[in-house]
Enzyme design. Structure first.
Site, PDB file in Angstrom:
ATOM      1  N   HIS A 165       0.847  -1.198   0.000  1.00 30.31           N
ATOM      2  CA  HIS A 165       0.000   0.000   0.000  1.00 30.31           C
ATOM      3  C   HIS A 165       0.885   1.251   0.000  1.00 30.31           C
ATOM      4  O   HIS A 165       2.101   1.159   0.165  1.00 30.31           O
ATOM      5  CB  HIS A 165      -0.934   0.004   1.219  1.00 30.31           C
ATOM      6  CG  HIS A 165      -0.220  -0.053   2.524  1.00 30.31           C
ATOM      7  ND1 HIS A 165      -0.173  -1.184   3.315  1.00 30.31           N
ATOM      8  CD2 HIS A 165       0.512   0.874   3.171  1.00 30.31           C
ATOM      9  CE1 HIS A 165       0.543  -0.944   4.381  1.00 30.31           C
ATOM     10  NE2 HIS A 165       0.980   0.285   4.329  1.00 30.31           N
TER      11      HIS A 165
HETATM   12  C1  T46 Z   1       3.132   0.624   6.869  1.00 25.76           C
HETATM   13  C2  T46 Z   1       3.803  -0.647   7.234  1.00 25.76           C
HETATM   14  C3  T46 Z   1       5.277  -0.472   7.401  1.00 25.76           C
HETATM   15  C4  T46 Z   1      -4.248  -0.171  13.456  1.00 25.76           C
HETATM   16  O1  T46 Z   1      -5.373  -0.375  13.981  1.00 25.76           O
HETATM   17  N1  T46 Z   1      -3.457   0.838  13.933  1.00 25.76           N
HETATM   18  C5  T46 Z   1      -2.221   1.096  13.408  1.00 25.76           C
HETATM   19  O2  T46 Z   1      -1.526   2.031  13.871  1.00 25.76           O
HETATM   20  C6  T46 Z   1      -1.750   0.271  12.325  1.00 25.76           C
HETATM   21  C7  T46 Z   1      -0.372   0.506  11.709  1.00 25.76           C
HETATM   22  C8  T46 Z   1      -2.551  -0.744  11.873  1.00 25.76           C
HETATM   23  N2  T46 Z   1      -3.781  -0.962  12.449  1.00 25.76           N
HETATM   24  C9  T46 Z   1      -4.600  -2.079  11.974  1.00 25.76           C
HETATM   25  C10 T46 Z   1      -5.094  -1.933  10.540  1.00 25.76           C
HETATM   26  C11 T46 Z   1      -5.206  -3.372  10.077  1.00 25.76           C
HETATM   27  O3  T46 Z   1      -6.470  -3.900  10.477  1.00 25.76           O
HETATM   28  O4  T46 Z   1      -3.792  -3.250  11.979  1.00 25.76           O
HETATM   29  C12 T46 Z   1      -4.130  -4.091  10.904  1.00 25.76           C
HETATM   30  C13 T46 Z   1      -2.882  -4.429  10.089  1.00 25.76           C
HETATM   31  O5  T46 Z   1      -2.454  -3.261   9.390  1.00 25.76           O
HETATM   32  P1  T46 Z   1      -1.735  -3.359   7.965  1.00 25.76           P
HETATM   33  O6  T46 Z   1      -2.285  -4.488   7.201  1.00 25.76           O
HETATM   34  O7  T46 Z   1      -1.778  -2.001   7.329  1.00 25.76           O
HETATM   35  O8  T46 Z   1      -0.230  -3.702   8.398  1.00 25.76           O
HETATM   36  P2  T46 Z   1       1.079  -3.686   7.493  1.00 25.76           P
HETATM   37  O9  T46 Z   1       2.151  -4.324   8.313  1.00 25.76           O
HETATM   38  O10 T46 Z   1       0.822  -4.240   6.147  1.00 25.76           O
HETATM   39  O11 T46 Z   1       1.423  -2.120   7.307  1.00 25.76           O
HETATM   40  C14 T46 Z   1       1.845  -1.380   8.415  1.00 25.76           C
HETATM   41  C15 T46 Z   1       1.222   0.020   8.380  1.00 25.76           C
HETATM   42  O12 T46 Z   1      -0.200  -0.097   8.308  1.00 25.76           O
HETATM   43  C16 T46 Z   1       1.699   0.790   7.185  1.00 25.76           C
HETATM   44  O13 T46 Z   1       1.356   2.154   7.329  1.00 25.76           O
HETATM   45  O14 T46 Z   1       3.710   1.451   6.184  1.00 25.76           O
HETATM   46  O15 T46 Z   1       3.263  -1.269   8.401  1.00 25.76           O
END
Ligand code: T46
Length: 138
Positions: free
Chosen positions: A52
């Site tokens: 993303h």
């Molecule tokens: C990025 C990379 C490096 C939250 O509720 N609060 C938060 O602060 C974050 C970061 C995530 N979430 C929830 C949203 C999703 O339901 O946690 C779940 C997993 O998030 P995501 O699939 O976006 O995780 P990554 O590891 O793919 O991405 C994260 C960050 O979201 C993103 O900004 O740059 O780490």
């Protein structure tokens, strides 16, 4: 078309026979006001994360322990960075597509972010990311 930017950030290290210490100070080492920190841990070694970009969010990513790869795409050029040194962070401006993989066993990724969590800031579809880049120039 205005591209995002990615730069490496080097943090200080205080050597000590008791163990090394590294610190991060908002406004000095990080080019934005820190609104949030989060960390990834218990990551399976075959995990793929990211996939993303963000409309407005800026972040600095660190490998506090272990290592992982970050694949970066600014909409025209692709590059990759291996994070494996807790003194070294990767600054990602807004509008940078990122993917993370090749996590080592026990890797811990810490992220400092410019805004609180907001799902509407995410561009989770690559074509939407390219469109957002085009819209920036209008
Ligand atoms: C990025 C990379 C490096 C939250 O509720 N609060 C938060 O602060 C974050 C970061 C995530 N979430 C929830 C949203 C999703 O339901 O946690 C779940 C997993 O998030 P995501 O699939 O976006 O995780 P990554 O590891 O793919 O991405 C994260 C960050 O979201 C993103 O900004 O740059 O780490």
């Amino acid at each position: 078309m205005k591209r995002g930017t990615v730069t490496e950030i080097q943090l200080p290290q205080i050597h000590d026979p008791r163990g090394d210490l590294t610190f991060v100070e908002g406004g000095i080492h990080i080019p934005f006001q820190i609104a949030r920190a989060y960390y990834l841990y218990n990551v399976p070694v075959d995990s793929n994360r990211g996939g993303h970009a963000h409309r407005e969010l800026e972040q600095v990513v660190f490998a506090l322990s272990g290592s992982f790869r970050m694949k970066i795409d600014d909409g025209s050029a692709r590059s990759e960075y291996w994070l494996r040194d807790p003194r070294r962070g990767l600054y990602l401006s807004k509008l940078i597509w990122r993917e993370m993989d090749s996590f080592s066993q026990g890797a811990v990724c810490m992220v400092l972010a410019s805004h609180r969590y907001d799902e509407s800031d995410y561009l989770r579809n690559y074509d939407d990311f390219l469109q957002a880049l085009k819209d920036k120039t209008r």
